[in-house]
Write a protein that holds these residues in place. Structure first.
Motif, PDB file in Angstrom:
ATOM      1  N   ILE A  37     -13.587   3.621   4.950  1.00 33.24           N
ATOM      2  CA  ILE A  37     -14.272   2.355   4.407  1.00 33.24           C
ATOM      3  C   ILE A  37     -13.299   1.593   3.647  1.00 33.24           C
ATOM      4  N   ASP A  38     -12.389   2.086   2.809  1.00 37.94           N
ATOM      5  CA  ASP A  38     -11.712   1.199   1.811  1.00 37.94           C
ATOM      6  C   ASP A  38     -10.320   0.679   2.562  1.00 37.94           C
TER       7      ASP A  38
ATOM      8  N   LEU B 106     -20.802   5.871  -0.460  1.00 34.70           N
ATOM      9  CA  LEU B 106     -20.860   5.074   0.874  1.00 34.70           C
ATOM     10  C   LEU B 106     -20.752   3.683   0.415  1.00 34.70           C
ATOM     11  N   ILE B 107     -20.720   3.595  -0.888  1.00 37.86           N
ATOM     12  CA  ILE B 107     -20.760   2.050  -1.387  1.00 37.86           C
ATOM     13  C   ILE B 107     -19.173   1.344  -1.057  1.00 37.86           C
ATOM     14  N   GLY B 108     -18.203   2.212  -1.076  1.00 38.31           N
ATOM     15  CA  GLY B 108     -17.015   1.601  -0.954  1.00 38.31           C
ATOM     16  C   GLY B 108     -16.388   0.957  -2.074  1.00 38.31           C
ATOM     17  N   SER B 109     -15.234   0.147  -1.920  1.00 39.37           N
ATOM     18  CA  SER B 109     -14.763  -0.554  -2.828  1.00 39.37           C
ATOM     19  C   SER B 109     -14.847  -1.807  -2.619  1.00 39.37           C
ATOM     20  N   SER B 110     -14.166  -2.650  -3.374  1.00 38.74           N
ATOM     21  CA  SER B 110     -14.304  -4.005  -3.114  1.00 38.74           C
ATOM     22  C   SER B 110     -13.655  -4.594  -2.095  1.00 38.74           C
ATOM     23  N   HIS B 111     -12.605  -3.751  -1.243  1.00 36.93           N
ATOM     24  CA  HIS B 111     -11.929  -3.905  -0.138  1.00 36.93           C
ATOM     25  C   HIS B 111     -12.833  -3.837   1.175  1.00 36.93           C
ATOM     26  N   SER B 112     -14.033  -2.924   0.919  1.00 32.29           N
ATOM     27  CA  SER B 112     -14.604  -2.665   2.023  1.00 32.29           C
ATOM     28  C   SER B 112     -15.505  -3.678   2.598  1.00 32.29           C
ATOM     29  N   SER B 113     -15.964  -3.350   3.916  1.00 30.54           N
ATOM     30  CA  SER B 113     -16.945  -4.427   4.593  1.00 30.54           C
ATOM     31  C   SER B 113     -18.308  -4.178   4.361  1.00 30.54           C
TER      32      SER B 113
ATOM     33  N   LYS C 237     -21.127  -4.884   5.786  1.00 33.02           N
ATOM     34  CA  LYS C 237     -21.883  -4.625   7.055  1.00 33.02           C
ATOM     35  C   LYS C 237     -21.604  -3.091   7.465  1.00 33.02           C
ATOM     36  N   LEU C 238     -20.500  -2.771   7.594  1.00 36.39           N
ATOM     37  CA  LEU C 238     -19.948  -1.439   7.844  1.00 36.39           C
ATOM     38  C   LEU C 238     -20.770  -0.390   6.561  1.00 36.39           C
ATOM     39  N   ASN C 239     -20.617  -0.874   5.659  1.00 37.42           N
ATOM     40  CA  ASN C 239     -21.241   0.290   4.634  1.00 37.42           C
ATOM     41  C   ASN C 239     -22.660   0.259   5.026  1.00 37.42           C
TER      42      ASN C 239
ATOM     43  N   ALA D 104     -20.322  -2.039  18.327  1.00 35.65           N
ATOM     44  CA  ALA D 104     -18.943  -1.942  17.726  1.00 35.65           C
ATOM     45  C   ALA D 104     -18.912  -1.159  16.383  1.00 35.65           C
ATOM     46  N   PHE D 105     -20.146  -1.888  15.391  1.00 32.19           N
ATOM     47  CA  PHE D 105     -20.161  -1.113  14.159  1.00 32.19           C
ATOM     48  C   PHE D 105     -20.653   0.144  14.242  1.00 32.19           C
TER      49      PHE D 105
ATOM     50  N   LEU E 285     -17.479   2.102  14.704  1.00 32.62           N
ATOM     51  CA  LEU E 285     -16.795   2.152  13.433  1.00 32.62           C
ATOM     52  C   LEU E 285     -17.384   3.014  12.345  1.00 32.62           C
TER      53      LEU E 285
ATOM     54  N   ALA F 195     -15.710   6.152  10.298  1.00 37.68           N
ATOM     55  CA  ALA F 195     -15.589   6.259   8.892  1.00 37.68           C
ATOM     56  C   ALA F 195     -16.447   7.503   8.428  1.00 37.68           C
TER      57      ALA F 195
END
Lengths: 292, 292
Positions: free
Chosen positions: A150-151, B22-29, B31-33, B108-109, B112, B116
């Motif tokens: 996810i990153d 599950l939050i991810g970083s600033s890079h992440s999407s 909607k995916l999260n 699609a999501f 993904l 992930a």
């Protein structure tokens, strides 16, 4: 050694290793194994494992210590291609000039084949006989999972699915969707070589980021310029789908200049390696002057 | 301690851990999260992580040493549910009484998100702070990847997709599709407890195999007997799709008897654990007398 010879030597290790792992046991499903083998053993440039081998070699690692990471990164890449090609995603009928996995084996088996390939990547790192200690293996798993999740790669695919409109968004998408795994490949080489100095990691990441982005812009350019026979996919497909690309946003000439600048940054980053960086330099040169 | 109290204590650890990852970083999407969080944080029985905690506890492991394996096995399970529910696979609109991931976020999501989640499972085992050494972590990765790949869960799903007609095929499908991950769960508990005696592994695997198969047959029976409100999916869906089940092949009464026999085998396997096996016994009892 010349790059062509090293490439033959290093990549020649992959298919025998893959075949050993793709057969499965008596428990496994023949059709699933066929779908997996079809996708893994269909050639491809194998840029990511080559980058693992080249980086590791530059830091004096033996090829067998690089096998687990090289295999794993390619399997992660192949799984992502199988899933990206699905009708629900990019809906591609051709991959490397051949029908995509789901066209041959069904969407369901393509989903499963991708899933199982990702699993196999991590199993191989954890278990493949190689002169790597447990900490190195865990670091390889950490770097590879972080780069593909996810990153990283998965986020890049999500951004791609939602659509990009600006140069910043496009660049971020490229950095995540393709860059993250290329970046991971050099780290995997360094970890497998047990040579994780700050200098080495920083320099090689700069190298990987530069060639990663250059590689994508080059792809955009080839998509406009190259005939189908060379790139293996219908020409202009990105334009037909109104996909945003570098040439579309900044023009062909500026895109070409950007590739040159990134190439030169990549070479600068390798300076400290001296003679040991020679093959990586040749690799960058090959990658950015390719015609497909 | 009673099973209900242990369950609350152990499973109460999961959501905070999941939320952290599950939050991810600033890079992440975003909607995916969201798609990932929607699927992971929607309740569910969490049988696999509970089995990790219960087994580890029976071998005197601390709960925090069991967190990585418990989290990871549940994430693998959730990824498999998301993908199984896709239109290309089982085409299910409901999961645990709520719209499935792809109904809310697109196919699609959902693809993904599943991808992930699998990645995240391995990243957590490699990195989550816990009193586990590198060798234990690698063993956890080995067991979990092997159980979910082409010799385990993925093969089971493939066999299911191709369809089964005989009791042998159905049993094999159950053993791979569900059994492999339940089996892995007890191994993960033992590995995390650093208690891998041959006796323990053999006995607990026998326990897991028995309750795994019984659990599936029980599912088949509930599917005939239980109303929609209790099972969370439309009643008789397996029959409507002409899916082969235990009751269909050997009848309801024989299926019930089989569940009883397997339950008793499971209890026998735990004998050597004495008082330490008490919660596992109660767990088996709960699992096989559930109404949903």
């Amino acid at each position: 050694m010349k790059l062509a010879d090293f490439t033959t030597l290093a990549l020649g290790r992959l298919d025998p290793l893959f075949k050993q792992y793709l057969i499965g046991s008596s428990h496994s499903s023949e059709k699933l194994n066929e779908a997996i083998a079809y996708s893994v053993l269909n050639g491809g440039k194998r840029i990511r494992p080559l980058l693992v081998y080249l980086t590791g070699h530059a830091f004096n690692a033996s090829l067998d210590s690089l096998d687990p990471a090289a295999c794993a990164v390619e399997l992660i890449h192949v799984y992502s291609l199988i899933h990206d090609d699905l009708p629900a995603m990019d809906n591609s009928d051709l991959r490397r000039g051949k029908p995509t996995c789901h066209k041959v084996f069904s969407d369901a088996f393509a989903i499963l084949a991708g899933d199982a390939l990702q699993t196999l990547a991590f199993e191989i790192i954890a278990t493949h006989p190689a002169p790597l200690n447990a900490n190195q293996r865990l670091k390889v798993i950490h770097v590879l999972s972080h780069a593909s999740g996810i990153d990283g790669m998965a986020a890049g695919q999500a951004i791609d699915l939602l659509g990009v409109t600006t140069l910043d968004q496009l660049t971020k998408m490229y950095q995540l969707k393709t860059g993250a795994l290329l970046n991971a490949s050099v780290k995997l080489g360094i970890i497998s070589a047990n040579s994780e100095s700050e200098q080495a990691l920083t320099a090689l990441q700069c190298f990987a980021e530069s060639i990663g982005l250059a590689f994508q812009i080059q792809d955009d350019l080839l998509d406009i310029e190259g005939p189908k026979e060379i790139t293996g996919k219908p020409q202009g497909i990105d334009n037909a789908n109104a996909k945003i690309t570098y040439p579309l946003l900044i023009g062909v000439e500026q895109s070409r200049q950007k590739v040159k600048d990134l190439f030169s940054e990549a070479l600068d980053a390798l300076e400290f390696l001296g003679k040991n960086g020679q093959l990586l330099r040749e690799f960058a040169d090959y990658l950015l002057h390719r015609k497909k």
